[in-house]
Scaffold this active site. Structure first.
Site, PDB file in Angstrom:
ATOM      1  N   ARG A 146       0.866  -1.177   0.000  1.00  0.00           N
ATOM      2  CA  ARG A 146       0.000   0.000   0.000  1.00  0.00           C
ATOM      3  C   ARG A 146       0.904   1.228   0.000  1.00  0.00           C
ATOM      4  O   ARG A 146       2.053   1.170   0.475  1.00  0.00           O
ATOM      5  CB  ARG A 146      -0.896   0.027   1.233  1.00  0.00           C
ATOM      6  CG  ARG A 146      -1.821  -1.174   1.397  1.00  0.00           C
ATOM      7  CD  ARG A 146      -2.626  -1.046   2.687  1.00  0.00           C
ATOM      8  NE  ARG A 146      -3.571  -2.130   2.877  1.00  0.00           N
ATOM      9  CZ  ARG A 146      -3.334  -3.236   3.577  1.00  0.00           C
ATOM     10  NH1 ARG A 146      -2.153  -3.385   4.176  1.00  0.00           N
ATOM     11  NH2 ARG A 146      -4.247  -4.174   3.704  1.00  0.00           N
ATOM     12  N   LYS A 170      -2.145  -1.926   8.030  1.00  0.00           N
ATOM     13  CA  LYS A 170      -3.294  -1.337   8.716  1.00  0.00           C
ATOM     14  C   LYS A 170      -3.374  -1.843  10.152  1.00  0.00           C
ATOM     15  O   LYS A 170      -3.123  -3.011  10.429  1.00  0.00           O
ATOM     16  CB  LYS A 170      -4.584  -1.693   7.967  1.00  0.00           C
ATOM     17  CG  LYS A 170      -4.733  -0.990   6.623  1.00  0.00           C
ATOM     18  CD  LYS A 170      -6.076  -1.289   6.000  1.00  0.00           C
ATOM     19  CE  LYS A 170      -6.276  -0.507   4.709  1.00  0.00           C
ATOM     20  NZ  LYS A 170      -7.594  -0.772   4.108  1.00  0.00           N
ATOM     21  N   HIS A 242      -1.910   2.313  -5.980  1.00  0.00           N
ATOM     22  CA  HIS A 242      -2.618   1.066  -5.716  1.00  0.00           C
ATOM     23  C   HIS A 242      -2.682   0.180  -6.958  1.00  0.00           C
ATOM     24  O   HIS A 242      -2.847  -1.037  -6.848  1.00  0.00           O
ATOM     25  CB  HIS A 242      -4.027   1.378  -5.202  1.00  0.00           C
ATOM     26  CG  HIS A 242      -4.426   0.540  -4.024  1.00  0.00           C
ATOM     27  ND1 HIS A 242      -3.757   0.576  -2.815  1.00  0.00           N
ATOM     28  CD2 HIS A 242      -5.404  -0.386  -3.869  1.00  0.00           C
ATOM     29  CE1 HIS A 242      -4.323  -0.271  -1.968  1.00  0.00           C
ATOM     30  NE2 HIS A 242      -5.321  -0.879  -2.596  1.00  0.00           N
ATOM     31  N   ARG A 245      -0.058  -2.357  -6.774  1.00  0.00           N
ATOM     32  CA  ARG A 245      -0.410  -3.403  -5.801  1.00  0.00           C
ATOM     33  C   ARG A 245      -1.391  -4.393  -6.442  1.00  0.00           C
ATOM     34  O   ARG A 245      -1.253  -5.615  -6.287  1.00  0.00           O
ATOM     35  CB  ARG A 245      -1.019  -2.746  -4.560  1.00  0.00           C
ATOM     36  CG  ARG A 245      -1.542  -3.702  -3.486  1.00  0.00           C
ATOM     37  CD  ARG A 245      -1.926  -2.863  -2.268  1.00  0.00           C
ATOM     38  NE  ARG A 245      -2.806  -3.546  -1.340  1.00  0.00           N
ATOM     39  CZ  ARG A 245      -2.385  -4.337  -0.348  1.00  0.00           C
ATOM     40  NH1 ARG A 245      -1.097  -4.558  -0.191  1.00  0.00           N
ATOM     41  NH2 ARG A 245      -3.256  -4.890   0.477  1.00  0.00           N
ATOM     42  N   HIS A 268      -4.301  -8.860   3.821  1.00  0.00           N
ATOM     43  CA  HIS A 268      -5.762  -8.801   3.941  1.00  0.00           C
ATOM     44  C   HIS A 268      -6.214  -9.637   5.132  1.00  0.00           C
ATOM     45  O   HIS A 268      -5.791 -10.792   5.280  1.00  0.00           O
ATOM     46  CB  HIS A 268      -6.429  -9.338   2.679  1.00  0.00           C
ATOM     47  CG  HIS A 268      -6.330  -8.424   1.504  1.00  0.00           C
ATOM     48  ND1 HIS A 268      -6.539  -8.838   0.208  1.00  0.00           N
ATOM     49  CD2 HIS A 268      -6.059  -7.097   1.425  1.00  0.00           C
ATOM     50  CE1 HIS A 268      -6.388  -7.815  -0.617  1.00  0.00           C
ATOM     51  NE2 HIS A 268      -6.102  -6.751   0.095  1.00  0.00           N
ATOM     52  N   TYR A 277      -9.753 -10.440  -6.946  1.00  0.00           N
ATOM     53  CA  TYR A 277      -8.820 -10.671  -8.043  1.00  0.00           C
ATOM     54  C   TYR A 277      -9.229 -11.845  -8.920  1.00  0.00           C
ATOM     55  O   TYR A 277      -8.773 -11.962 -10.055  1.00  0.00           O
ATOM     56  CB  TYR A 277      -7.404 -10.894  -7.491  1.00  0.00           C
ATOM     57  CG  TYR A 277      -6.867  -9.657  -6.830  1.00  0.00           C
ATOM     58  CD1 TYR A 277      -6.442  -8.567  -7.586  1.00  0.00           C
ATOM     59  CD2 TYR A 277      -6.834  -9.544  -5.452  1.00  0.00           C
ATOM     60  CE1 TYR A 277      -5.979  -7.416  -6.976  1.00  0.00           C
ATOM     61  CE2 TYR A 277      -6.373  -8.388  -4.833  1.00  0.00           C
ATOM     62  CZ  TYR A 277      -5.953  -7.334  -5.606  1.00  0.00           C
ATOM     63  OH  TYR A 277      -5.514  -6.187  -5.001  1.00  0.00           O
TER      64      TYR A 277
END
Length: 298
Positions: A146, A170, A242, A245, A268, A277
């Site tokens: 990210r 995150k 992004h 990524r 994730h 994806y």
């Protein structure tokens, strides 16, 4: 009644208790402030506002904002009123009966390997920040980071001998991401040239990517670098940090990588986030079914 103390405490809760990123907290704060501003002349407070009141606000908001923006706003307000319940300010959440509009599946933009090479090749390495910019894009694509993870990456996070870099994602959650030798060499080239020639300001000594004044790069600067390169190469796509990524994940999936492995690499929490994806290249799904299903083998 002033909403400010409640909103301020909410943002502190998101930071300390939930460990959310600064950008997420700012967005949630703005969501609450929009609702507060809408009823600033009324006697409504965070403690007595009803579902009907919020529906009236959302109806007006929907006149000027698309479904995705509405859904994002509803998410922020739901978190705010859930917090008020946790802190015993309210007993019920007025957002419980409010449904977010359907936004549909938004597939991430991706770049082909050739397009990525074209963009990176367009970097002027004779420019004072050329080696740095090349290392930035190669790190985004080679490790699937990210933009927030990229700009906070530290030299002490590079474990090249072990073949990993340590990423703080995150919620301050850390993960180890493998780094290929090619990307490692690009970063080393930057470290041994431009990075060594840029005296870091106090507090930035360990930051990997610095601006020409010795400070940590901003998200906006990364966006600007990529936008300028896209224009320079006449790329007919709207791309961002992004995008690299997304391309990292898509190219791994198309190459045969397992979805759970990609989930771990991207950081994730839920496999559902990674599953998007699968929608990008349906030929991959067809190949898997034809290869592994008993009926397809017959």
């Amino acid at each position: 009644m002033d909403w400010t103390p409640y909103i301020k405490d909410f943002t502190q809760y998101l930071l300390i208790e939930k460990g959310l990123t600064e950008n997420t907290i700012i967005n949630y704060q703005k969501d609450c402030e929009k609702l507060a501003a809408f009823y600033q002349k009324d006697i409504l407070t965070p403690l007595n506002i009803s579902s009907t009141d919020i529906q009236n606000f959302l109806y007006q908001y929907s006149k000027t904002h698309k479904a995705r923006s509405q859904a994002r706003l509803i998410s922020g307000l739901s978190a705010f009123f859930s917090y008020l319940i946790v802190e015993n300010y309210r007993e019920t959440n007025p957002m419980d009966i409010i449904e977010a509009p359907k936004t549909g599946l938004k597939l991430p933009d991706t770049l082909s390997e050739d397009e990525i090479n074209t963009i990176i090749d367009a970097i002027d390495l004779s420019h004072p920040q050329g080696e740095r910019n090349k290392a930035i894009l190669e790190t985004l694509y080679g490790c699937g980071l990210r933009v927030s993870e990229l700009i906070s990456l530290k030299i002490s996070d590079l474990y090249f001998e072990e073949g990993f870099i340590k990423i703080t994602g995150k919620g301050n959650k850390q993960r180890l991401v493998p780094i290929n030798l090619y990307t490692e060499n690009i970063i080393n080239d930057y470290l041994n040239t431009q990075r060594n020639l840029t005296p870091p300001n106090k507090g930035n000594e360990d930051i990997l990517f610095l601006n020409r004044r010795g400070n940590q790069l901003t998200r906006v600067m990364i966006f600007t670098i990529i936008k300028q390169l896209a224009e320079k190469t006449n790329l007919n796509k709207k791309i961002s940090p992004h995008t690299f990524r997304h391309s990292f994940a898509t190219h791994l999936l198309n190459g045969g990588a397992d979805l759970t492995v990609i989930q771990a690499l991207l950081g994730h929490e839920s496999i559902t986030t990674t599953e998007i994806y699968l929608h990008i290249d349906k030929t991959k799904l067809i190949e898997v079914v034809n290869l592994y299903h008993p009926r397809a083998k017959n």
